[in-house]
Design a protein around this motif. Sequence first.
Motif, short mmCIF file in Angstrom:
data_model
loop_
_atom_site.label_atom_id
_atom_site.label_comp_id
_atom_site.label_asym_id
_atom_site.label_seq_id
_atom_site.Cartn_x
_atom_site.Cartn_y
_atom_site.Cartn_z
N ALA A 161 -8.86 -3.57 -8.56
CA ALA A 161 -8.46 -4.31 -7.35
C ALA A 161 -6.96 -4.18 -7.13
CB ALA A 161 -8.85 -5.77 -7.48
N ARG A 162 -6.22 -4.29 -8.21
CA ARG A 162 -4.75 -4.18 -8.13
C ARG A 162 -4.36 -2.81 -7.60
NH1 ARG A 162 -2.90 -5.12 -13.71
NH2 ARG A 162 -3.30 -7.35 -13.46
N LYS A 163 -4.97 -1.78 -8.11
CA LYS A 163 -4.63 -0.41 -7.70
C LYS A 163 -5.06 -0.15 -6.26
CE LYS A 163 -2.73 2.11 -9.70
NZ LYS A 163 -1.27 2.44 -9.60
N ILE A 164 -6.23 -0.61 -5.87
CA ILE A 164 -6.71 -0.44 -4.49
C ILE A 164 -5.74 -1.14 -3.53
CG2 ILE A 164 -8.49 -1.16 -2.86
CD1 ILE A 164 -10.56 -0.63 -5.11
N GLU A 165 -5.33 -2.36 -3.88
CA GLU A 165 -4.43 -3.11 -3.00
C GLU A 165 -3.09 -2.41 -2.89
OE1 GLU A 165 -5.69 -5.64 -1.49
OE2 GLU A 165 -3.92 -6.43 -0.45
N GLU A 166 -2.58 -1.94 -4.03
CA GLU A 166 -1.27 -1.26 -4.06
C GLU A 166 -1.27 -0.04 -3.14
OE1 GLU A 166 -0.33 0.18 -8.00
OE2 GLU A 166 0.90 1.78 -7.12
N ILE A 167 -2.30 0.78 -3.25
CA ILE A 167 -2.33 2.05 -2.51
C ILE A 167 -2.68 1.83 -1.04
CG2 ILE A 167 -3.57 4.24 -2.31
CD1 ILE A 167 -3.69 4.29 -5.39
N THR A 168 -3.65 0.98 -0.75
CA THR A 168 -4.06 0.82 0.66
C THR A 168 -3.03 0.05 1.48
OG1 THR A 168 -5.32 -1.19 0.13
CG2 THR A 168 -6.53 0.91 0.10
N MET A 169 -2.26 -0.80 0.83
CA MET A 169 -1.26 -1.59 1.56
C MET A 169 0.13 -0.95 1.50
SD MET A 169 -2.75 -4.01 3.11
CE MET A 169 -4.09 -2.84 3.38
N TRP A 170 0.24 0.19 0.82
CA TRP A 170 1.55 0.85 0.75
C TRP A 170 1.99 1.31 2.13
CZ3 TRP A 170 3.03 5.76 2.27
CH2 TRP A 170 4.37 6.09 1.98
N ARG A 171 3.26 1.04 2.46
CA ARG A 171 3.91 1.60 3.64
C ARG A 171 5.33 1.96 3.21
NH1 ARG A 171 -0.62 0.58 4.49
NH2 ARG A 171 -1.66 -0.32 6.33
N PRO A 172 5.96 2.93 3.88
CA PRO A 172 7.33 3.31 3.51
C PRO A 172 8.30 2.13 3.56
CG PRO A 172 6.38 4.89 5.04
CD PRO A 172 5.45 3.71 5.01
N ALA A 173 9.26 2.14 2.65
CA ALA A 173 10.26 1.06 2.61
C ALA A 173 11.19 1.16 3.82
CB ALA A 173 11.06 1.18 1.32
N GLU A 174 11.79 0.03 4.14
CA GLU A 174 12.78 -0.02 5.22
C GLU A 174 13.88 1.00 4.93
OE1 GLU A 174 12.02 -2.23 7.66
OE2 GLU A 174 13.59 -1.23 8.84
N GLY A 175 14.25 1.84 5.91
CA GLY A 175 15.34 2.80 5.68
C GLY A 175 14.89 4.09 5.04
N ALA A 176 13.58 4.18 4.72
CA ALA A 176 13.09 5.44 4.12
C ALA A 176 13.06 6.53 5.19
CB ALA A 176 11.69 5.22 3.56
N ALA A 177 13.01 7.76 4.76
CA ALA A 177 12.90 8.88 5.71
C ALA A 177 11.57 8.81 6.46
CB ALA A 177 13.02 10.20 4.96
N LEU A 178 10.55 8.34 5.77
CA LEU A 178 9.22 8.21 6.38
C LEU A 178 9.22 7.00 7.31
CD1 LEU A 178 7.10 8.78 3.16
CD2 LEU A 178 7.30 10.38 5.09
N SER A 179 8.69 7.15 8.51
CA SER A 179 8.67 6.02 9.47
C SER A 179 7.51 5.06 9.17
CB SER A 179 8.50 6.54 10.90
OG SER A 179 7.22 7.15 11.02
N GLY A 180 6.44 5.60 8.63
CA GLY A 180 5.23 4.77 8.45
C GLY A 180 4.46 4.69 9.76
N ILE A 181 3.18 4.43 9.69
CA ILE A 181 2.34 4.35 10.88
C ILE A 181 2.79 3.15 11.71
CG2 ILE A 181 0.48 3.01 9.76
CD1 ILE A 181 -1.47 4.79 11.49
N GLN A 182 2.93 3.37 13.02
CA GLN A 182 3.43 2.30 13.90
C GLN A 182 2.26 1.67 14.69
OE1 GLN A 182 6.87 1.53 13.73
NE2 GLN A 182 6.57 2.93 12.01
N ARG A 183 1.18 1.42 14.03
CA ARG A 183 -0.01 0.81 14.64
C ARG A 183 -0.62 -0.14 13.61
NH1 ARG A 183 -2.18 6.06 15.18
NH2 ARG A 183 -4.00 5.25 14.09
N PRO A 184 -1.51 -1.00 14.03
CA PRO A 184 -2.11 -1.96 13.07
C PRO A 184 -2.79 -1.28 11.89
CG PRO A 184 -2.59 -2.62 15.33
CD PRO A 184 -1.91 -1.29 15.43
N PHE A 185 -3.53 -0.17 12.17
CA PHE A 185 -4.09 0.68 11.09
C PHE A 185 -5.03 -0.12 10.17
CE2 PHE A 185 -3.27 3.64 7.28
CZ PHE A 185 -4.19 4.57 7.74
N VAL A 186 -4.52 -0.59 9.00
CA VAL A 186 -5.35 -1.31 8.03
C VAL A 186 -4.58 -2.55 7.57
CG1 VAL A 186 -6.41 -1.22 5.73
CG2 VAL A 186 -6.47 0.80 7.20
N SER A 187 -5.30 -3.68 7.46
CA SER A 187 -4.63 -4.88 6.89
C SER A 187 -5.62 -5.64 6.01
CB SER A 187 -4.13 -5.79 8.02
OG SER A 187 -5.21 -6.16 8.88
#
Length: 115
Positions: A89-115
């Motif tokens: 459960a811990r690993k599933i939560e970590e990976i599915t809820m991962w988004r790029p950190a503030e200021g990262a080169a990656l923008s991250g998806i800009q839509r609701p996507f998954v929550s």
Amino acid sequence: MSDVLLDHDQVRALLDEAGLTAWKVVENALERTFATEGWPTSLLLTNAIGYICEAAWHHADIHVSYNRVVVHLTTHSAGGITMKDVELARKIEEITMWRPAEGAALSGIQRPFVS
Ligand SMILES: C[C@H](O)[C@H](O)[C@H]1CNC2=NC(N)=NC(=O)C2=N1
């Protein structure tokens, strides 16, 4: 040792300690309902979780709908919840809820996507 059954209070304490507040204890399983944007996202999420389960060699029961995915984790061989389920459960939560950190080169998806 990893197949020792955990009681409800032990599981709740472990989930709280891990910050897994979206995970519930229902009967003999851990349950997490993910909200998704639609069928394609539900399938994408299901496959991501499926990959993690196969890598862990511990498999979820997954109910897939057009706007949500419900995951149940239980240790079938033990007949209930064990540390295997908590760790997965811990690993599933970590990976599915991962988004790029503030200021990262990656923008991250800009839509609701998954929550
Ligand atoms: C046949 C059986 O699935 C395997 O031995 C493993 C792999 N995945 C498993 N997954 C889960 N959830 N419980 C098990 O007992 C389990 N056992």
